[in-house]
Scaffold this motif. Sequence first.
Motif, PDB file in Angstrom:
ATOM      1  N   TYR A 237       0.832  -1.207   0.000  1.00 42.05           N
ATOM      2  CA  TYR A 237       0.000   0.000   0.000  1.00 42.05           C
ATOM      3  C   TYR A 237       0.866   1.257   0.000  1.00 42.05           C
ATOM      4  CZ  TYR A 237      -4.337  -2.592   0.969  1.00 42.05           C
ATOM      5  OH  TYR A 237      -5.433  -3.410   0.886  1.00 42.05           O
ATOM      6  N   MET A 238       2.064   1.163   0.583  1.00 46.49           N
ATOM      7  CA  MET A 238       2.963   2.315   0.647  1.00 46.49           C
ATOM      8  C   MET A 238       3.842   2.435  -0.594  1.00 46.49           C
ATOM      9  SD  MET A 238       4.135   1.804   4.633  1.00 46.49           S
ATOM     10  CE  MET A 238       4.987   3.391   4.795  1.00 46.49           C
ATOM     11  N   GLN A 239       3.678   1.485  -1.533  1.00 47.01           N
ATOM     12  CA  GLN A 239       4.470   1.436  -2.763  1.00 47.01           C
ATOM     13  C   GLN A 239       5.963   1.207  -2.485  1.00 47.01           C
ATOM     14  OE1 GLN A 239       3.247   1.345  -6.109  1.00 47.01           O
ATOM     15  NE2 GLN A 239       1.488   0.855  -4.767  1.00 47.01           N
ATOM     16  N   ARG A 240       6.264   0.524  -1.402  1.00 46.34           N
ATOM     17  CA  ARG A 240       7.641   0.084  -1.133  1.00 46.34           C
ATOM     18  C   ARG A 240       7.781  -1.286  -1.781  1.00 46.34           C
ATOM     19  NH1 ARG A 240       8.770   1.245   5.212  1.00 46.34           N
ATOM     20  NH2 ARG A 240      10.544  -0.113   4.687  1.00 46.34           N
ATOM     21  N   LYS A 241       7.961  -1.295  -3.080  1.00 49.06           N
ATOM     22  CA  LYS A 241       7.818  -2.495  -3.898  1.00 49.06           C
ATOM     23  C   LYS A 241       8.734  -3.630  -3.459  1.00 49.06           C
ATOM     24  CE  LYS A 241       7.868  -4.029  -8.735  1.00 49.06           C
ATOM     25  NZ  LYS A 241       7.919  -3.588 -10.155  1.00 49.06           N
ATOM     26  N   GLU A 242      10.027  -3.389  -3.370  1.00 43.83           N
ATOM     27  CA  GLU A 242      10.961  -4.462  -3.042  1.00 43.83           C
ATOM     28  C   GLU A 242      10.690  -5.018  -1.651  1.00 43.83           C
ATOM     29  OE1 GLU A 242      14.951  -3.148  -3.565  1.00 43.83           O
ATOM     30  OE2 GLU A 242      14.737  -2.809  -5.727  1.00 43.83           O
ATOM     31  N   ASP A 243      10.408  -4.121  -0.701  1.00 42.10           N
ATOM     32  CA  ASP A 243      10.119  -4.570   0.665  1.00 42.10           C
ATOM     33  C   ASP A 243       8.826  -5.390   0.695  1.00 42.10           C
ATOM     34  OD1 ASP A 243      12.356  -3.262   1.635  1.00 42.10           O
ATOM     35  OD2 ASP A 243      11.243  -1.421   2.086  1.00 42.10           O
ATOM     36  N   ALA A 244       7.842  -4.947  -0.057  1.00 40.85           N
ATOM     37  CA  ALA A 244       6.549  -5.641  -0.080  1.00 40.85           C
ATOM     38  C   ALA A 244       6.697  -7.053  -0.631  1.00 40.85           C
ATOM     39  CB  ALA A 244       5.545  -4.848  -0.912  1.00 40.85           C
ATOM     40  N   ILE A 245       7.389  -7.178  -1.734  1.00 42.13           N
ATOM     41  CA  ILE A 245       7.560  -8.499  -2.351  1.00 42.13           C
ATOM     42  C   ILE A 245       8.416  -9.393  -1.461  1.00 42.13           C
ATOM     43  CG2 ILE A 245       8.582  -9.707  -4.321  1.00 42.13           C
ATOM     44  CD1 ILE A 245       7.737  -7.318  -6.064  1.00 42.13           C
ATOM     45  N   ARG A 246       9.454  -8.832  -0.855  1.00 49.50           N
ATOM     46  CA  ARG A 246      10.322  -9.631   0.020  1.00 49.50           C
ATOM     47  C   ARG A 246       9.548 -10.212   1.203  1.00 49.50           C
ATOM     48  NH1 ARG A 246      13.090  -5.772   2.163  1.00 49.50           N
ATOM     49  NH2 ARG A 246      11.876  -5.811   4.095  1.00 49.50           N
ATOM     50  N   GLU A 247       8.786  -9.381   1.876  1.00 46.18           N
ATOM     51  CA  GLU A 247       8.057  -9.853   3.049  1.00 46.18           C
ATOM     52  C   GLU A 247       6.954 -10.841   2.661  1.00 46.18           C
ATOM     53  OE1 GLU A 247       8.742  -9.360   6.212  1.00 46.18           O
ATOM     54  OE2 GLU A 247      10.466  -8.121   5.689  1.00 46.18           O
ATOM     55  N   SER A 248       6.275 -10.580   1.566  1.00 48.69           N
ATOM     56  CA  SER A 248       5.196 -11.465   1.134  1.00 48.69           C
ATOM     57  C   SER A 248       5.736 -12.815   0.693  1.00 48.69           C
ATOM     58  CB  SER A 248       4.400 -10.818   0.001  1.00 48.69           C
ATOM     59  OG  SER A 248       3.865  -9.575   0.421  1.00 48.69           O
ATOM     60  N   ARG A 249       6.853 -12.806   0.015  1.00 43.66           N
ATOM     61  CA  ARG A 249       7.478 -14.078  -0.373  1.00 43.66           C
ATOM     62  C   ARG A 249       7.996 -14.829   0.852  1.00 43.66           C
ATOM     63  NH1 ARG A 249      11.013 -12.239  -5.738  1.00 43.66           N
ATOM     64  NH2 ARG A 249       9.285 -12.396  -7.251  1.00 43.66           N
ATOM     65  N   ARG A 250       8.433 -14.081   1.853  1.00 40.07           N
ATOM     66  CA  ARG A 250       8.903 -14.733   3.082  1.00 40.07           C
ATOM     67  C   ARG A 250       7.767 -15.508   3.752  1.00 40.07           C
ATOM     68  NH1 ARG A 250      12.297 -17.783   5.429  1.00 40.07           N
ATOM     69  NH2 ARG A 250      12.556 -17.444   7.677  1.00 40.07           N
ATOM     70  N   ALA A 251       6.557 -14.946   3.726  1.00 34.37           N
ATOM     71  CA  ALA A 251       5.403 -15.658   4.279  1.00 34.37           C
ATOM     72  C   ALA A 251       5.173 -16.970   3.534  1.00 34.37           C
ATOM     73  CB  ALA A 251       4.160 -14.774   4.201  1.00 34.37           C
ATOM     74  N   VAL A 252       5.273 -16.909   2.211  1.00 36.03           N
ATOM     75  CA  VAL A 252       5.102 -18.116   1.393  1.00 36.03           C
ATOM     76  C   VAL A 252       6.187 -19.138   1.693  1.00 36.03           C
ATOM     77  CG1 VAL A 252       5.104 -18.985  -0.976  1.00 36.03           C
ATOM     78  CG2 VAL A 252       3.868 -16.873  -0.426  1.00 36.03           C
ATOM     79  N   GLU A 253       7.400 -18.666   1.918  1.00 38.31           N
ATOM     80  CA  GLU A 253       8.509 -19.579   2.229  1.00 38.31           C
ATOM     81  C   GLU A 253       8.332 -20.250   3.592  1.00 38.31           C
ATOM     82  OE1 GLU A 253      11.823 -16.994   2.055  1.00 38.31           O
ATOM     83  OE2 GLU A 253      11.835 -16.831  -0.142  1.00 38.31           O
ATOM     84  N   LEU A 254       7.803 -19.498   4.550  1.00 40.48           N
ATOM     85  CA  LEU A 254       7.643 -20.051   5.893  1.00 40.48           C
ATOM     86  C   LEU A 254       6.527 -21.090   5.945  1.00 40.48           C
ATOM     87  CD1 LEU A 254       8.081 -16.809   8.038  1.00 40.48           C
ATOM     88  CD2 LEU A 254       9.546 -18.845   8.122  1.00 40.48           C
ATOM     89  N   GLU A 255       5.452 -20.868   5.201  1.00 36.72           N
ATOM     90  CA  GLU A 255       4.346 -21.822   5.160  1.00 36.72           C
ATOM     91  C   GLU A 255       3.930 -22.057   3.712  1.00 36.72           C
ATOM     92  OE1 GLU A 255       1.931 -21.682   9.358  1.00 36.72           O
ATOM     93  OE2 GLU A 255       1.313 -20.255   7.815  1.00 36.72           O
ATOM     94  N   PRO A 256       4.745 -22.787   2.942  1.00 40.83           N
ATOM     95  CA  PRO A 256       4.391 -23.045   1.548  1.00 40.83           C
ATOM     96  C   PRO A 256       3.207 -24.006   1.459  1.00 40.83           C
ATOM     97  CG  PRO A 256       6.332 -24.316   2.169  1.00 40.83           C
ATOM     98  CD  PRO A 256       6.024 -23.402   3.329  1.00 40.83           C
TER      99      PRO A 256
END
Length: 750
Positions: free
Chosen positions: A644-663
């Motif tokens: 929502y804040m348009q912090r693109k790299e941070d947003a994708i990194r954190e969201s992918r981390r969620a997927v990695e933790l519980e794939p």
Amino acid sequence: MNAPPAPVYEFGDFHLDAAKRLLWREGVPVPLTPRGFETLLYMLEHHDTVLDKERLMEAVWPDSIVEENNLTQNISTLRRVFGETPDSHRFIVTVPGRGYRFVADVRLREVDAGPEPRRIPQTAIEPGETETERVASVSQPDHSATSRRFRPILLTTAAVLALSVAALFFWRGRTQNPPDAPAKIPSARIVIPEKSIAVLPFANLSADKENAFFTEGIQDDILTALAKVGDLKVISRTSVASYSAGPQRNLREIGQELGVANVLEGSVRRAGGKVRVTAQLIEMRTNTHLWAETYDRDLADVFAIQSDIAQQIATALEAKLGPEEKARLAARPTANSEAYVLYLTGRGVEGAVNRSDEIEAEQLYVQATALDPAFALAYARASLLNSQISSNGDDQARKAKARAQAEEALRLSPTLGEAHMALGLCLYWGEKNYDAALKEFEVAAATSPNNSEIYNYVAGIYRRQGRWRESVASYERAMSLDPRNRKIAHFAGNNYLFVRDWVAAAACYNRALEIKPDFVAPKIGLAYLAVFRNGNPAAGSKIMQSIPAAIDPDGLVTLGRWDLAMLERDYATAEKIVTESPLDFSRAGDFPKAFYQGRIALARGDIESAQRYFAAATPDTEKRVRDAPDVAERHAQLGLLYAYMQRKEDAIRESRRAVELEPESQDAFHGALWAANLALVYALVGEPDQAITLIERLLSTPGAVQGLNFPCNITLAELRLRPEWDSLRSNPRFQKILAGPEPKTVLTNR
């Protein structure tokens, strides 16, 4: 000329015509050998009963001596016909050392023999798909006539009462039921298992509150003992709790509501060191007293009373008891009568619904173990409560205590079913070790096949393992054993929502509301179904507005009203809800109020105000991740905030981390949600192709829709309505998705 009326057995999406000697599936005849047909017919005639192999062989081959392998081959053939797998026996289960049991819901109809059912093209449902599986798939508007005929029969039968260990639904028609609730079909009637029983609350003939809990404990202990008999169907505690003892209790109505042939009622009087227990077993159909007894004993002999009652009932109902079952009924959990009284009192207190009562019950169990350090059952119950108390928070101390108590119970009694259930819950909720937890629950279920709690837990594990069909069946089994448990009905409704079966979800939510009309959670579920099913957030808002503010302590209703206003794009109402609410929202939605204010500003195009609100919400959200870096949900939430804040790299990194933790490969349930969250993040930060690729897959993936306050719900209605997806609306691939029908949710086990 039509033949005289003949019995037809219906189960799942099959029906067997005994007169024509034909098995049908959705109007298509299923070929069976004569002996295979006889095997199935005999099992249907004695459904929900453990059939010894010798008994089955005598019935199928009455004039011949055959080897057991012939029966084994027939059972194997039937399992293939039903689409069963080695890990899923929802029609026929093997009872080790005994034989087989037909566990699916069986309905008996008398119909006039007439023309054979119309054939349905094989494409109507997928090969190998059972009725339970078909219910769990999306209901498309172009179902065939036969499919429309059989689905009301299934749901209508369930509307009368709960049955056996298979799928069923119970509710009485009331005004809150949806317009499409099926009408009752007079030609269908329920087959109630003869060996079914409800142990109703005993009357407390003592004066004080402590003895009231003691009385409840005795009733519950008798119920628990009977639940361990595999040849019986025993209704769980929650469903009988509301039928208070007294002359106003209509036993026949209760038997019909619970779907049992027999009820046990009684009374308890405790005075000093003496106790008097009376009990009587009544057969509902004829109102016959099958057995009655009065016990006047010393308090120290109270366990012997309960054990004798359980054994007498098993004998009266002609239930077969294996050696292990006999041993379990006779086993004395403790030799210390004072410890046992504390345990019984704890069981009575545990029946309350308040957290303070759970804590009090756990303390009583701990006191019991202090009097008898070898009291394994008390350790197990204390562990189960500590897991329950800590289930919605980060109380690591209680989780550790629960694990220690479960391990001590198993050390003291390695075969105790409650101890295995306690350890299973620690592994499930506390450690997310689903495979290990399932093994413990399987051991527990073998010792207590009528325990609805176990099937509730197992259903949750199955969906995390991607075994969605088995999850649906397990919830249905729990509901059949606990037909008046509003929470299980609500959980089952959620499960249907997760697989996008809107009709079945609505039925379960309405069932929960029939049990408790002011139950908030299923009302929220119905509000979101108005969106998912009909694309009508205004109708959902109307349901939310009907819920009194006084019963919204956690702010879930307020948050739902806000979210539905956003779907309506009524930003003025959304802002008013947030502004006027005294709640911070963080309890209900895991975000501070500023996060929701930012989303309103962003939807209005007020970028400057939106960024100011989001910046205010950032420190708390980042802290939550630092405090629990291995929790996938918190990374997903932070990733969404960054998007929502348009912090693109941070947003994708954190969201992918969620997927990695519980794939999805490790947790199909939550993994699908984190993948949906990633799709939304991609859409928000300007990666349309990656977002749409995920959307295309997730539209047919279970778990990618979870209801309240998930802006990443992947349903066709949400994609069409929610402002967050606006950046994709000019994309041809997205336009094609929105123009098409909602794909069928795929329930294939991974």
